[in-house]
Enzyme design. Structure first.
Site, short mmCIF file in Angstrom:
data_model
loop_
_atom_site.label_atom_id
_atom_site.label_comp_id
_atom_site.label_asym_id
_atom_site.label_seq_id
_atom_site.Cartn_x
_atom_site.Cartn_y
_atom_site.Cartn_z
N ASP A 90 0.89 -1.16 0.00
CA ASP A 90 0.00 0.00 0.00
C ASP A 90 0.92 1.21 0.00
OD1 ASP A 90 -1.64 2.11 0.58
OD2 ASP A 90 -2.33 1.36 2.53
N LYS B 252 3.00 11.46 -3.57
CA LYS B 252 2.02 10.64 -4.31
C LYS B 252 1.04 11.55 -5.04
CE LYS B 252 -1.47 7.05 -3.50
NZ LYS B 252 -1.97 6.07 -2.53
N GLU C 79 -7.27 0.56 -4.47
CA GLU C 79 -7.26 0.50 -3.00
C GLU C 79 -8.59 0.02 -2.42
OE1 GLU C 79 -5.79 4.36 -1.87
OE2 GLU C 79 -3.80 3.88 -2.65
N ASP D 28 -13.14 4.78 1.75
CA ASP D 28 -11.69 4.70 1.99
C ASP D 28 -11.10 6.11 1.95
OD1 ASP D 28 -9.01 4.21 2.03
OD2 ASP D 28 -8.95 2.94 0.24
#
Ligand code: AMP
Length: 557
Positions: A7, A68, A145, A167
């Protein structure tokens, strides 16, 4: 050889592996499962993780976090005198995780499944695959994800039904509707925003702190901004446990007090909730399910731990959501399980995960209002099951036209310039009268979410096939080989010995944040500790480490 699951988060990254009938979370050198996705250049050393995170305050110019968010762009990030692409910095984090996994498993690791936000576009996915390559990992698969969370979650409680998985991470929000039936986990719809997450709360809180004292956050020095963002994140996290938090901090030698509670948090973060609400509604609408059809609303990701997020979802849906058993780890566990499925692990052989394309892909066509704005012609609709392929036919605009340029976009909007431009494809066609050519454009979107397009007008010599080179962002094999060598130079040579590196980095950060006698005392302790370390004086090292840790606990609010 194990295929690990990673992850690669905006804030933290985790790695896991599926072995002996279960997922195992892999610890880093500090014994922690969460490795901050932060890198910091210190001379020739590249520090990754908790030590680098401390240096965000002491050495902001040499340290980078949240890269990211820049994946898939060509924005360079500078660390000291050097500059890096976002995928190079991600590769440094991946390398660290790969090393941790190799130590833990006692074998070389060459392959990984990496999770990405469902809403990551083609450029961002390609950059993530490149980060893997740069770290020496073959990326067996990119998994969305929320799909990873759904996979791990369904193995955890094993109950059938339709779930909404919310999420909410450090930098992204993904909402997915998942149907679990027997051994099939079907992602029915996804919606999300890859620029909305915990970092936005931190920024809003930091701005609120500044507003309370007539300061303009944007005009503060980067060091002070970093201190405030750290404080904001800390207070946000404490509000998950307590009703109110009160802090003192110093700017320009002036002591300032801050009072925060969840009510204030809701007020200053209203915009975040409005955006999140739209995403939930769209996922439900696209799935064709109603709130009452849901078995449960499952909360995943660090930001889901905030009570205000639960309140918000309860008031939006009338249903109380459930926090996943391990909201931080569930995505990496799902990626690990998928790694096990790829390895054809016997325990997982009946499990099937079907995923979907989270956004619409299509090309721009001329409109007839004469305003020259291209309008969007969808080829693969959002929520199509993967792998997905479709062909649409187009024609020529004018007599004798010899080529067409097909511009490829991702998004949902009518006008192409409101969608994301992915790349273009040039096609030669047979010159025929206007409206008589038949140009077939085929899009194939694979299970990794990578798009391949081809087009042709039926004439053999004009057939083209092209993998998208989105805005020329992708690196060539030579560039990858060269960058792999460059990154090799930055190994983290410093042994993280009994947490000493982390204590020093934390000590230096707290030193930068304090003043007066406390600062003097801390400076003395740090010097003594550094000396004890340099001469390997074990007895004093242990004694001073305890003293320092105790003192830091007192000072580090
Ligand atoms: P993730 O990307 O899932 O690791 O989520 C990281 C985000 O979750 C960061 O913005 C953290 O500040 C936030 N976070 C982690 N723990 C908590 C907590 N207990 N309360 C509020 N936010 C948290």
């Amino acid at each position: 050889m194990a295929i690990i699951g990673i992850d690669l988060g905006t804030t933290n990254s985790l790695v896991s592996v599926y072995r002996n009938g279960k997922t195992e979370q892999i610890p880093n050198a500090l014994g922690e499962y969460l490795t901050p996705s932060v890198v910091s250049l210190d001379g020739e050393d590249m520090l990754v993780g908790a030590v680098a995170k401390e240096r965000l305050v002491t050495n902001p110019g040499e340290t980078a976090a949240a890269f990211k968010r820049k994946m898939g762009t060509d924005q360079k990030i500078t660390l000291g005198e050097k500059s890096f692409l976002p995928q190079e910095l991600s590769a440094l984090v991946l390398k660290q995780l790969k090393e941790d996994a190799e130590k833990y498993l006692g074998e070389e690791v060459k392959e990984a499944v990496i999770s990405v936000p469902a809403y990551f576009n083609d450029n961002q996915r390609a950059a993530t695959k490149e980060a893997g390559l740069l770290a020496g990992l073959k990326v067996e698969r990119l998994i969305n994800e929320p799909s990873a969370a759904a996979l791990a979650g369904s193995m955890e409680h094993g109950e059938e039904g339709v779930y909404l998985v919310f999420d909410f991470g450090g930098g992204t929000l993904d909402v997915s509707i998942v149907d679990v039936f027997e051994n099939v986990i079907e992602i029915v719809a996804v919606s999300g925003d890859n620029q909305l997450g915990g970092k936005d709360f931190d920024e809003k809180i930091a701005e609120y702190l500044c507003n309370c004292h007539n300061l303009d956050f944007k005009k503060l020095e980067p060091k002070i901004q970093a201190v405030l963002l750290r404080l904001a994140e800390k207070s946000k996290q404490e509000l998950s446990e307590k009703e109110t938090v009160m802090y003192h901090y110093e700017i320009d030698g002036e002591d300032r007090g801050v009072f925060l509670n969840n009510e204030v948090l809701v007020k200053c973060c209203e915009e975040i909730f409005t955006r999140a609400g739209r995403i939930v509604s769209r996922a439900l609408k696209d799935s064709g399910y109603q709130v009452q059809d849901l078995e449960d609303i499952v909360l995943v990701g660090g930001s889901s731990k905030m009570p205000v997020v639960s309140y918000f979802l309860t008031s939006l849906t009338g249903r109380k959501p459930k926090l996943a058993a391990s909201p931080d780890e569930i995505v990496s566990q799902g990626a690990g399980i998928y790694g096990g499925m790829k390895e054809r692990n016997e325990d997982l052989k009946d499990l099937l995960l079907t995923d979907i394309c989270p956004f619409t892909l299509g090309i721009g066509v001329n409109n007839r209002n004469g305003d020259n704005r291209l309008v969007f012609s969808p080829i693969i609709e959002r929520n199509s099951v993967l792998p997905s392929a479709n062909t649409e036919r187009y024609t020529n605009m004018y007599d004798g036209q010899e080529k067409v340029v097909l511009k490829v976009y991702q998004g949902e909007e009518y006008y192409c310039d409101d969608n994301l431009f992915l790349g273009e494809l040039e096609l030669k066609i047979q010159p025929v009268p206007a409206g008589q050519a038949s140009i077939a454009v085929t899009f194939a979107y694979d299970i990794n979410g990578i798009l391949v397009a081809d087009a042709g007008d039926g004439a053999k010599e004009n057939a083209v096939q092209k993998v998208f080179v989105s805005k020329n962002l992708r690196l060539s094999q030579e560039e990858i080989d060269r960058k792999v060598k460059e990154l090799e130079k930055y190994r983290n040579h410093r042994e993280i010995n009994g947490h000493s590196e982390l204590i020093l980095a934390r000590g230096r950060r707290v030193f930068a944040e304090s003043t007066g006698l406390n600062r003097q005392r801390l400076g003395e302790l740090l010097r003594q500790y550094e000396y004890a370390l340099s001469i390997h004086d074990r007895e004093n090292m242990v004694k001073l480490q305890k003293l320092l840790e105790g003192f830091l606990e007192q000072l580090d609010v």
